[in-house]
Design an enzyme around this catalytic site. Structure first.
Site, PDB file in Angstrom:
ATOM      1  N   LYS A  11      23.091  16.599  35.031  1.00 16.27           N
ATOM      2  CA  LYS A  11      22.352  17.327  36.074  1.00 16.27           C
ATOM      3  C   LYS A  11      21.782  18.629  35.528  1.00 16.27           C
ATOM      4  CE  LYS A  11      25.855  17.944  38.955  1.00 16.27           C
ATOM      5  NZ  LYS A  11      26.970  17.265  38.284  1.00 16.27           N
ATOM      6  N   ARG A  32      28.495  20.259  47.303  1.00 20.43           N
ATOM      7  CA  ARG A  32      29.465  19.325  46.747  1.00 20.43           C
ATOM      8  C   ARG A  32      30.424  18.800  47.818  1.00 20.43           C
ATOM      9  NH1 ARG A  32      29.425  21.636  41.156  1.00 20.43           N
ATOM     10  NH2 ARG A  32      30.729  20.424  39.766  1.00 20.43           N
ATOM     11  N   ARG A  70      31.713  16.896  24.709  1.00 20.44           N
ATOM     12  CA  ARG A  70      31.243  18.257  25.018  1.00 20.44           C
ATOM     13  C   ARG A  70      32.330  19.292  24.748  1.00 20.44           C
ATOM     14  NH1 ARG A  70      28.831  18.959  30.975  1.00 20.44           N
ATOM     15  NH2 ARG A  70      30.817  19.882  31.534  1.00 20.44           N
ATOM     16  N   ARG A 109      34.583  21.256  26.292  1.00 21.15           N
ATOM     17  CA  ARG A 109      34.822  22.589  26.829  1.00 21.15           C
ATOM     18  C   ARG A 109      36.318  22.742  26.939  1.00 21.15           C
ATOM     19  NH1 ARG A 109      30.939  23.041  31.844  1.00 21.15           N
ATOM     20  NH2 ARG A 109      32.870  22.682  32.965  1.00 21.15           N
ATOM     21  N   ARG A 139      38.638  15.654  37.819  1.00 19.82           N
ATOM     22  CA  ARG A 139      37.365  16.135  38.361  1.00 19.82           C
ATOM     23  C   ARG A 139      36.506  14.979  38.892  1.00 19.82           C
ATOM     24  NH1 ARG A 139      35.521  19.397  33.455  1.00 19.82           N
ATOM     25  NH2 ARG A 139      33.531  19.642  34.509  1.00 19.82           N
TER      26      ARG A 139
HETATM   27  P1  AMP Z   1      30.050  22.645  37.202  1.00 17.53           P
HETATM   28  O1  AMP Z   1      29.648  23.426  35.996  1.00 17.53           O
HETATM   29  O2  AMP Z   1      28.921  22.419  38.178  1.00 17.53           O
HETATM   30  O3  AMP Z   1      30.750  21.357  36.859  1.00 17.53           O
HETATM   31  O4  AMP Z   1      31.114  23.554  38.005  1.00 17.53           O
HETATM   32  C1  AMP Z   1      32.309  23.995  37.389  1.00 17.53           C
HETATM   33  C2  AMP Z   1      33.355  24.250  38.452  1.00 17.53           C
HETATM   34  O5  AMP Z   1      32.911  25.252  39.373  1.00 17.53           O
HETATM   35  C3  AMP Z   1      33.703  23.051  39.333  1.00 17.53           C
HETATM   36  O6  AMP Z   1      34.667  22.209  38.708  1.00 17.53           O
HETATM   37  C4  AMP Z   1      34.240  23.727  40.575  1.00 17.53           C
HETATM   38  O7  AMP Z   1      35.561  24.199  40.378  1.00 17.53           O
HETATM   39  C5  AMP Z   1      33.341  24.946  40.695  1.00 17.53           C
HETATM   40  N1  AMP Z   1      32.146  24.661  41.526  1.00 17.53           N
HETATM   41  C6  AMP Z   1      30.838  24.622  41.129  1.00 17.53           C
HETATM   42  N2  AMP Z   1      30.025  24.331  42.154  1.00 17.53           N
HETATM   43  C7  AMP Z   1      30.831  24.163  43.230  1.00 17.53           C
HETATM   44  C8  AMP Z   1      30.594  23.829  44.608  1.00 17.53           C
HETATM   45  N3  AMP Z   1      29.363  23.593  45.071  1.00 17.53           N
HETATM   46  N4  AMP Z   1      31.671  23.755  45.425  1.00 17.53           N
HETATM   47  C9  AMP Z   1      32.918  24.010  44.990  1.00 17.53           C
HETATM   48  N5  AMP Z   1      33.210  24.303  43.717  1.00 17.53           N
HETATM   49  C10 AMP Z   1      32.179  24.387  42.838  1.00 17.53           C
END
Ligand code: AMP
Length: 190
Positions: A14, A87, A126, A128, A139
């Site tokens: 994404k 989300r 990746r 991380r 996740r």
């Molecule tokens: P991402 O880089 O988008 O995978 O986000 C990393 C982490 O940030 C996720 O695993 C969540 O813990 C938190 N996070 C990001 N966006 C959201 C969202 N819209 N709602 C809740 N938690 C979020």
């Protein structure tokens, strides 16, 4: 101008695709994951609250995300790409009300579809700090339970476009551009 929402499991690509489209259309990409990581790095109050959820691979509470995104959309009259938000169903409902309030409308929701095994493989590459296989599986589980219902939510509202994310970056990018041209012309927003 375009207003787009990206859905898809963690590691579906994404962020990469949203970034390319942001350049193509000169519109900002709003990534809630990036914003939260910046808050954590800066050790803000919000960052400290979010960190434990992020480290555990869980979602950060809805009210934090909704407030964060609200601040971002208020002055973005030229369009935007939401990467990683909404989300959950409550986040999607809050976004819907917010867009009405701001006299904005989403053009389309893109669901980047990638099978679980391909995701685990990609995320392990990746590497991380939070990407152990156990955490990745968690996740994905959180995604299936809390985020996947949004696919039906947006399908019912006629916004959803499913795109096969298990192909080369360039092939996906080209398909997305074609899709956006089509929906933007239909909506009269280009
Ligand atoms: P991402 O880089 O988008 O995978 O986000 C990393 C982490 O940030 C996720 O695993 C969540 O813990 C938190 N996070 C990001 N966006 C959201 C969202 N819209 N709602 C809740 N938690 C979020």
């Amino acid at each position: 101008m375009a207003r787009l929402i990206f859905l898809g499991p963690p590691g579906a690509g994404k962020g990469t695709q949203a970034e390319k489209l942001a350049v193509d259309y000169s519109i900002p990409k709003i990534s809630t994951g990036d914003m939260l990581r910046a808050e954590v790095r800066a050790e803000t109050h919000l960052g400290l609250e979010a960190k434990s959820y992020m480290d555990a691979g869980d979602l950060v509470p809805d009210h934090i995300l909704v407030a964060m995104v609200k601040g971002q959309l208020e002055d973005k009259t030229i369009g935007w790409i939401l990467d990683g938000f909404p989300r959950t169903i409550p986040q999607a409902q809050a976004l819907e009300s917010l867009l009405v309030e701001l006299h904005q409308a989403c053009d389309c929701v893109i669901n980047l579809d990638v099978p679980d095994d391909a995701i685990v493989e990609r995320l392990l590459k990746r590497q991380r700090k939070d990407d152990t296989e156990e955490l990745i599986r968690h996740r994905l589980d959180v995604y299936r339970k809390q985020t996947q219902p949004l696919i039906e939510y947006y399908q019912e509202r006629g916004y959803l476009n499913k795109v096969d994310g298990n192909r080369s970056e360039e092939t996906i990018h080209t398909e997305l551009k074609d899709l956006i041209e089509t929906v933007s012309h239909t909506n009269g927003s280009v």
